[in-house]
Design an enzyme around this catalytic site. Structure first.
Site, PDB file in Angstrom:
ATOM      1  N   HIS A   1     -21.209 -31.708  -6.921  1.00 26.05           N
ATOM      2  CA  HIS A   1     -21.971 -31.351  -8.155  1.00 26.05           C
ATOM      3  C   HIS A   1     -21.505 -31.897  -9.873  1.00 26.05           C
ATOM      4  O   HIS A   1     -20.142 -31.687  -9.671  1.00 26.05           O
ATOM      5  CB  HIS A   1     -21.684 -29.243  -7.869  1.00 26.05           C
ATOM      6  CG  HIS A   1     -21.289 -28.731  -8.529  1.00 26.05           C
ATOM      7  ND1 HIS A   1     -20.330 -28.408  -9.726  1.00 26.05           N
ATOM      8  CD2 HIS A   1     -21.023 -28.398  -7.698  1.00 26.05           C
ATOM      9  CE1 HIS A   1     -19.955 -27.606  -9.352  1.00 26.05           C
ATOM     10  NE2 HIS A   1     -19.941 -27.007  -8.232  1.00 26.05           N
TER      11      HIS A   1
ATOM     12  N   SER B   1     -22.434 -36.654 -12.228  1.00 29.80           N
ATOM     13  CA  SER B   1     -21.755 -36.564 -14.388  1.00 29.80           C
ATOM     14  C   SER B   1     -19.751 -35.932 -14.205  1.00 29.80           C
ATOM     15  O   SER B   1     -19.012 -37.510 -12.713  1.00 29.80           O
ATOM     16  CB  SER B   1     -21.922 -35.392 -14.260  1.00 29.80           C
ATOM     17  OG  SER B   1     -21.862 -35.280 -15.878  1.00 29.80           O
TER      18      SER B   1
ATOM     19  N   ASP C   1     -31.365 -39.715 -20.297  1.00 28.05           N
ATOM     20  CA  ASP C   1     -29.734 -38.698 -20.605  1.00 28.05           C
ATOM     21  C   ASP C   1     -29.024 -38.282 -22.185  1.00 28.05           C
ATOM     22  O   ASP C   1     -28.627 -39.838 -22.485  1.00 28.05           O
ATOM     23  CB  ASP C   1     -29.392 -39.440 -19.717  1.00 28.05           C
ATOM     24  CG  ASP C   1     -28.034 -38.303 -19.230  1.00 28.05           C
ATOM     25  OD1 ASP C   1     -27.348 -37.440 -20.554  1.00 28.05           O
ATOM     26  OD2 ASP C   1     -27.622 -38.496 -17.663  1.00 28.05           O
TER      27      ASP C   1
ATOM     28  N   HIS D   1     -30.700 -35.790 -18.217  1.00 27.53           N
ATOM     29  CA  HIS D   1     -29.255 -35.791 -17.288  1.00 27.53           C
ATOM     30  C   HIS D   1     -29.355 -34.506 -16.395  1.00 27.53           C
ATOM     31  O   HIS D   1     -28.899 -34.937 -14.810  1.00 27.53           O
ATOM     32  CB  HIS D   1     -28.041 -35.098 -17.683  1.00 27.53           C
ATOM     33  CG  HIS D   1     -26.712 -35.178 -17.400  1.00 27.53           C
ATOM     34  ND1 HIS D   1     -25.672 -36.151 -17.478  1.00 27.53           N
ATOM     35  CD2 HIS D   1     -25.612 -33.599 -16.520  1.00 27.53           C
ATOM     36  CE1 HIS D   1     -25.123 -35.707 -16.811  1.00 27.53           C
ATOM     37  NE2 HIS D   1     -24.891 -34.477 -16.443  1.00 27.53           N
TER      38      HIS D   1
END
Length: 475
Positions: A199, A273, A420, A448
């Site tokens: 994540h 990310s 984003d 995002h």
């Protein structure tokens, strides 16, 4: 447009000037509160490393292996090659000055060192070569001793959440490993492939388990072992207050808790990310193990030559603008250590209340799993991860991508939301310039988060195709 830009800059100057003063005042406030609740003054990054040393009277340094690199640090520990200079300085690196000072000490072959003001001393009590080296009146000298490299207590600080969820890692069985959520066939031997999900910043494994895992096809569920991990400092994983959350620490915990624990020889990686930095680092360290690399909104900024990489990336991610709101939020948590801690004190410590209020106001129609990732962390973890991974990796990603291009034989697929506002689309195109075989997919009208949330069924099908294609392409 010019008027709007001028207004943004003018208002921004006034707002951030006020925030500079407010953060300065909060510095003294937290020092007082820390002393009251924890019975000691806690140095912060408002001071340079040498100033912090003068206050604490010691800086602990340790090194591993055959190279002279610092590998662990707390408020009194330093780990130079892993520490972003943006922590101590928003301008010229003060860590660099301390690094040069320490590199001049010739006893740097010892495995661990304690540094004190005014003397240098070998650390082995049984070493007959033990000696003191006095400096001139203008030079700062230090005492070095390897016998006292101890970790600070790992109990939560007074400003952290103490609920059962946030402290579940303190049990003996969970203390040394990350929380890992696994979905696999009932007969685990039938799983032909492994997929590791990493994540992003201020998130958790629920970003994957609550969205993608239920939406994979029956075929995928019967053929793949799906592994989602809470990174160090997030969700139900350990949140040690003596960690600097460096790239090395994050990687070692993933290797220990996932790769070694589940005996992974080959695996696919899906990362979002911040997780993209860790995914690339894993690919560099385990080039033969990666079957496919799927990156969502990778934070790769091309750093101009002659520019300090960490400082450059910080100013791209957090440019001190009041608009759009995402940039203001990024600037707030990036530039202001004590304001960020205040946000964590007010929101993270009260995440259960925030969760309950959200359910009440939405009549329980809104799933709150994103709150778990956004609020279930400590300020120490998020602050250091932001600076040491996202900003600090600015000078490393070029070499990582070169290594993936030349030495990692796998498909590289990139997804990015067209709207984003956190990581610009140009970052994904920049990755492709470094790795020409990478495929870039820009998803219109997605940001995002909604690049996954809200289109989880489509994205689950896209991932399955990527994994199937990797079987035929790289046999």
């Amino acid at each position: 447009m010019a008027i709007a830009r001028w207004l943004n800059q003018t208002v921004g100057f006034l707002v951030f000037f006020f925030l500079d003063i407010f953060d300065y005042l909060l510095c003294f406030t937290y020092k007082t509160l820390d002393f009251f609740f924890e019975y000691e003054w806690k140095p912060c990054y408002c001071s340079s490393p040498l100033q912090a040393q003068a206050k604490t009277r010691k800086i602990i340094v340790s090194e591993r292996g055959d190279y002279s690199k610092i590998v662990s640090m707390t408020r009194t520990k330093i780990h130079f090659d892993e520490i972003s200079d943006t922590l101590y300085s928003r301008g010229p690196s003060l860590l660099m000055r301390l690094s040069k000072l320490v590199s001049s000490v010739k006893c740097f072959n010892y495995t661990g060192l304690i540094m004190r003001h005014n003397a240098v001393e070998s650390c082995d009590n049984n070493d007959e070569s033990k000696k003191k080296i006095r400096s001139s009146s203008k030079k700062r000298m230090m005492t070095l001793n390897s016998t006292v490299v101890e970790k600070s207590p790992t109990t939560p600080r007074w400003s952290d959440c103490h609920c059962s969820f946030c402290t579940s890692w303190l049990s003996p069985s969970n203390k040394d490993s990350l929380f890992v959520k696994v979905q696999q066939p009932k007969d685990s031997k039938k799983a032909r492939d492994n997929v590791v999900f990493i994540h992003g910043f201020l998130s958790s494994s629920s970003f994957w388990t609550e969205t993608l895992f239920p939406n994979f096809s029956d075929s995928a569920k019967s053929n793949y072992r799906l592994i989602a991990v809470d990174l160090l400092g997030y969700g139900r994983s350990p949140k040690p207050n003596d960690s600097l959350y460096t790239l090395r620490e994050h990687l070692e915990m993933i290797e220990k808790s996932v790769i070694s624990q589940y005996n992974l020889k080959k695996f696919h990686v899906v990362a979002h990310s911040l997780g993209c930095v860790l995914a690339l680092a894993l690919a560099v360290k385990h080039p033969g193990a990666i079957k496919s690399l799927t990156l969502l909104a990778p934070p790769y900024y091309k750093v101009p030559k002659g520019v300090q990489a960490a400082q450059y990336v910080m100013r791209k991610v957090a440019p001190k603008n009041v608009w759009p709101p995402m940039q203001f939020g990024a600037s707030l948590i990036s530039w202001y250590e004590h304001l960020g801690r205040t946000v964590c004190l007010l929101l993270c410590k009260s995440h259960r209340l925030v969760d309950s209020l959200t359910r009440l106001l939405t009549l329980n129609r809104m799933r709150t799993y994103l709150i778990e990732g956004f609020l279930c962390h400590t300020h120490n973890g998020s602050w250091h991860t932001l600076h040491n991974i996202i900003f600090g990796s600015g000078g490393k990603l070029d070499s990582y991508l070169d290594h993936v291009r030349d030495h990692v034989n796998c498909d590289v697929t990139i997804f990015h939301g067209g709207k984003d506002e956190v990581i610009p689309v140009e970052c994904s195109y920049s990755v492709k310039t470094k790795v020409p075989r990478a495929t870039v997919h820009i998803i219109p009208d997605k940001d995002h988060i909604t690049i996954v949330v809200g289109r989880q069924k489509d994205f689950a099908r896209e991932l399955e195709l990527i994994w199937q294609r990797s079987k035929t392409t790289h046999k």
